[in-house]
Design a protein around this motif. Structure first.
Motif, PDB file in Angstrom:
ATOM      1  N   ASP A 128     -34.965  61.689  23.325  1.00  0.00           N
ATOM      2  CA  ASP A 128     -33.846  61.453  22.417  1.00  0.00           C
ATOM      3  C   ASP A 128     -32.948  62.684  22.253  1.00  0.00           C
ATOM      4  O   ASP A 128     -32.170  62.753  21.310  1.00  0.00           O
ATOM      5  CB  ASP A 128     -34.334  60.978  21.048  1.00  0.00           C
ATOM      6  CG  ASP A 128     -33.311  60.075  20.357  1.00  0.00           C
ATOM      7  OD1 ASP A 128     -32.537  59.401  21.063  1.00  0.00           O
ATOM      8  OD2 ASP A 128     -33.284  60.054  19.116  1.00  0.00           O
ATOM      9  N   LYS A 129     -33.048  63.636  23.190  1.00  0.00           N
ATOM     10  CA  LYS A 129     -32.165  64.787  23.158  1.00  0.00           C
ATOM     11  C   LYS A 129     -31.115  64.663  24.259  1.00  0.00           C
ATOM     12  O   LYS A 129     -31.390  64.120  25.336  1.00  0.00           O
ATOM     13  CB  LYS A 129     -32.947  66.088  23.326  1.00  0.00           C
ATOM     14  CG  LYS A 129     -33.840  66.410  22.138  1.00  0.00           C
ATOM     15  CD  LYS A 129     -34.502  67.768  22.301  1.00  0.00           C
ATOM     16  CE  LYS A 129     -35.355  68.101  21.071  1.00  0.00           C
ATOM     17  NZ  LYS A 129     -36.001  69.437  21.199  1.00  0.00           N
ATOM     18  N   PHE A 130     -29.928  65.184  24.004  1.00  0.00           N
ATOM     19  CA  PHE A 130     -28.842  65.107  24.966  1.00  0.00           C
ATOM     20  C   PHE A 130     -28.903  66.296  25.923  1.00  0.00           C
ATOM     21  O   PHE A 130     -29.377  67.379  25.574  1.00  0.00           O
ATOM     22  CB  PHE A 130     -27.486  65.088  24.246  1.00  0.00           C
ATOM     23  CG  PHE A 130     -27.228  63.831  23.466  1.00  0.00           C
ATOM     24  CD1 PHE A 130     -26.706  62.715  24.089  1.00  0.00           C
ATOM     25  CD2 PHE A 130     -27.522  63.772  22.110  1.00  0.00           C
ATOM     26  CE1 PHE A 130     -26.472  61.538  23.375  1.00  0.00           C
ATOM     27  CE2 PHE A 130     -27.292  62.612  21.383  1.00  0.00           C
ATOM     28  CZ  PHE A 130     -26.766  61.495  22.013  1.00  0.00           C
ATOM     29  N   ALA A 131     -28.427  66.058  27.146  1.00  0.00           N
ATOM     30  CA  ALA A 131     -28.411  67.114  28.160  1.00  0.00           C
ATOM     31  C   ALA A 131     -27.263  66.837  29.128  1.00  0.00           C
ATOM     32  O   ALA A 131     -26.659  65.754  29.115  1.00  0.00           O
ATOM     33  CB  ALA A 131     -29.740  67.179  28.906  1.00  0.00           C
ATOM     34  N   PHE A 132     -26.978  67.836  29.981  1.00  0.00           N
ATOM     35  CA  PHE A 132     -25.915  67.709  30.969  1.00  0.00           C
ATOM     36  C   PHE A 132     -26.500  67.936  32.359  1.00  0.00           C
ATOM     37  O   PHE A 132     -27.271  68.863  32.574  1.00  0.00           O
ATOM     38  CB  PHE A 132     -24.797  68.706  30.699  1.00  0.00           C
ATOM     39  CG  PHE A 132     -24.079  68.479  29.397  1.00  0.00           C
ATOM     40  CD1 PHE A 132     -23.048  67.553  29.321  1.00  0.00           C
ATOM     41  CD2 PHE A 132     -24.452  69.173  28.255  1.00  0.00           C
ATOM     42  CE1 PHE A 132     -22.388  67.327  28.124  1.00  0.00           C
ATOM     43  CE2 PHE A 132     -23.800  68.956  27.052  1.00  0.00           C
ATOM     44  CZ  PHE A 132     -22.767  68.026  26.981  1.00  0.00           C
ATOM     45  N   ILE A 133     -26.118  67.072  33.295  1.00  0.00           N
ATOM     46  CA  ILE A 133     -26.574  67.168  34.679  1.00  0.00           C
ATOM     47  C   ILE A 133     -25.400  67.576  35.555  1.00  0.00           C
ATOM     48  O   ILE A 133     -24.388  66.867  35.628  1.00  0.00           O
ATOM     49  CB  ILE A 133     -27.152  65.827  35.181  1.00  0.00           C
ATOM     50  CG1 ILE A 133     -28.210  65.296  34.219  1.00  0.00           C
ATOM     51  CG2 ILE A 133     -27.725  66.001  36.584  1.00  0.00           C
ATOM     52  CD1 ILE A 133     -29.409  66.197  34.056  1.00  0.00           C
ATOM     53  N   PRO A 134     -25.488  68.720  36.247  1.00  0.00           N
ATOM     54  CA  PRO A 134     -24.402  69.154  37.132  1.00  0.00           C
ATOM     55  C   PRO A 134     -24.653  68.714  38.575  1.00  0.00           C
ATOM     56  O   PRO A 134     -25.754  68.286  38.928  1.00  0.00           O
ATOM     57  CB  PRO A 134     -24.490  70.675  37.016  1.00  0.00           C
ATOM     58  CG  PRO A 134     -25.974  70.921  36.891  1.00  0.00           C
ATOM     59  CD  PRO A 134     -26.540  69.746  36.103  1.00  0.00           C
ATOM     60  N   ARG A 135     -23.642  68.829  39.387  1.00  0.00           N
ATOM     61  CA  ARG A 135     -23.844  68.687  40.828  1.00  0.00           C
ATOM     62  C   ARG A 135     -24.547  69.937  41.346  1.00  0.00           C
ATOM     63  O   ARG A 135     -24.224  71.054  40.931  1.00  0.00           O
ATOM     64  CB  ARG A 135     -22.502  68.532  41.556  1.00  0.00           C
ATOM     65  CG  ARG A 135     -21.776  67.220  41.326  1.00  0.00           C
ATOM     66  CD  ARG A 135     -20.480  67.230  42.111  1.00  0.00           C
ATOM     67  NE  ARG A 135     -19.638  66.106  41.836  1.00  0.00           N
ATOM     68  CZ  ARG A 135     -19.585  64.989  42.569  1.00  0.00           C
ATOM     69  NH1 ARG A 135     -20.370  64.869  43.630  1.00  0.00           N
ATOM     70  NH2 ARG A 135     -18.762  64.009  42.254  1.00  0.00           N
ATOM     71  N   ILE A 136     -25.490  69.749  42.257  1.00  0.00           N
ATOM     72  CA  ILE A 136     -26.158  70.882  42.874  1.00  0.00           C
ATOM     73  C   ILE A 136     -26.296  70.617  44.365  1.00  0.00           C
ATOM     74  O   ILE A 136     -26.159  69.473  44.826  1.00  0.00           O
ATOM     75  CB  ILE A 136     -27.552  71.144  42.255  1.00  0.00           C
ATOM     76  CG1 ILE A 136     -28.482  69.940  42.476  1.00  0.00           C
ATOM     77  CG2 ILE A 136     -27.441  71.485  40.784  1.00  0.00           C
ATOM     78  CD1 ILE A 136     -29.902  70.192  41.992  1.00  0.00           C
TER      79      ILE A 136
END
Length: 225
Positions: A128-136
């Protein structure tokens, strides 16, 4: 009539569909995304060979970018990643272990931007926590290719349906098991059926010509002295 919202964390964490092969999983995920409401956002990869292989013009001419785009190596995202806000995805690489972003983490898409995906974590201690996924930039872990390539993409895949092997260690409230393709590994049937917390919430799809049975591979010789 009660309508269930299929884009809530509770709904997504309580349900999954298991199948045998990656090809079947990809087909199920694509079908599920197609009927899921909302606009589809597509992300294309940037594929290239390693610098050494690029220097070798013979290899570079033999395997153009169009061929690299058609490959779908295990452990890498596909050439085209298609998502919708509210759909479940699974992380394919360790990004930030202390933030719960590790290989196998299930997440729900919250927002799709050109260079980042905002997600809500559905599993583990960071639920239930927010996160950010980048391009790698990713490279295949297997060495079956006659060259080395790099794929720059968001390290995620749709997670409506994982393979049976990928589901080990997970427990869900409702489960569907696609057994139209015969099992090919010892213990797969047990793993699939034991993922659910109650047998009356397990649904199994079998081939049309085998409505009441499926193969359960066992090696009794391992029990012999």
């Amino acid at each position: 009539m009660h309508v269930v919202d299929a884009s809530t964390p509770t709904f997504l964490t309580e349900r999954t569909i298991l199948s045998v092969r990656n090809e079947d999983v990809n087909a199920i995920n694509a079908a599920a995304l197609n009927i899921f409401p909302g606009d589809t956002i597509s992300y294309l990869t940037v594929d290239k060979m390693s610098e050494d292989d690029e220097v070798d013009r013979t290899i570079a001419n033999r395997y153009p970018n169009e061929y690299l785009n058609s490959l779908d190596p295990t452990g890498l995202p596909p050439f085209k990643v298609e998502l919708k806000v509210g759909c479940p995805i699974i992380l394919l690489r360790n990004i930030a272990l202390k933030d719960g972003l590790c290989n196998g983490t299930r997440m729900m898409v919250v927002r799709c931007a050109p260079r980042i995906i905002e997600v809500l974590i559905l599993t583990g201690g960071h639920f239930d926590k927010f996160a950010f996924i980048p391009r790698i930039s990713l490279t295949p872990s297997s060495s079956y290719l006659p060259f080395r390539m790099t794929r720059r993409q968001f390290p995620v895949r749709l997670a409506y349906a994982p393979t049976i092997n990928k589901s080990q260690g997970q427990s869900v409230k409702f489960i569907g098991v696609d057994l139209r393709t015969p099992l090919f590994s010892h213990g797969q049937l047990y793993v699939a059926l034991s993922r659910c917390t109650s047998f009356d919430r397990v649904n199994v799809l079998l081939p049309n010509n085998e409505l009441d049975s499926t193969t359960n591979i066992v090696y009794p010789e391992v029990l012999l002295s």
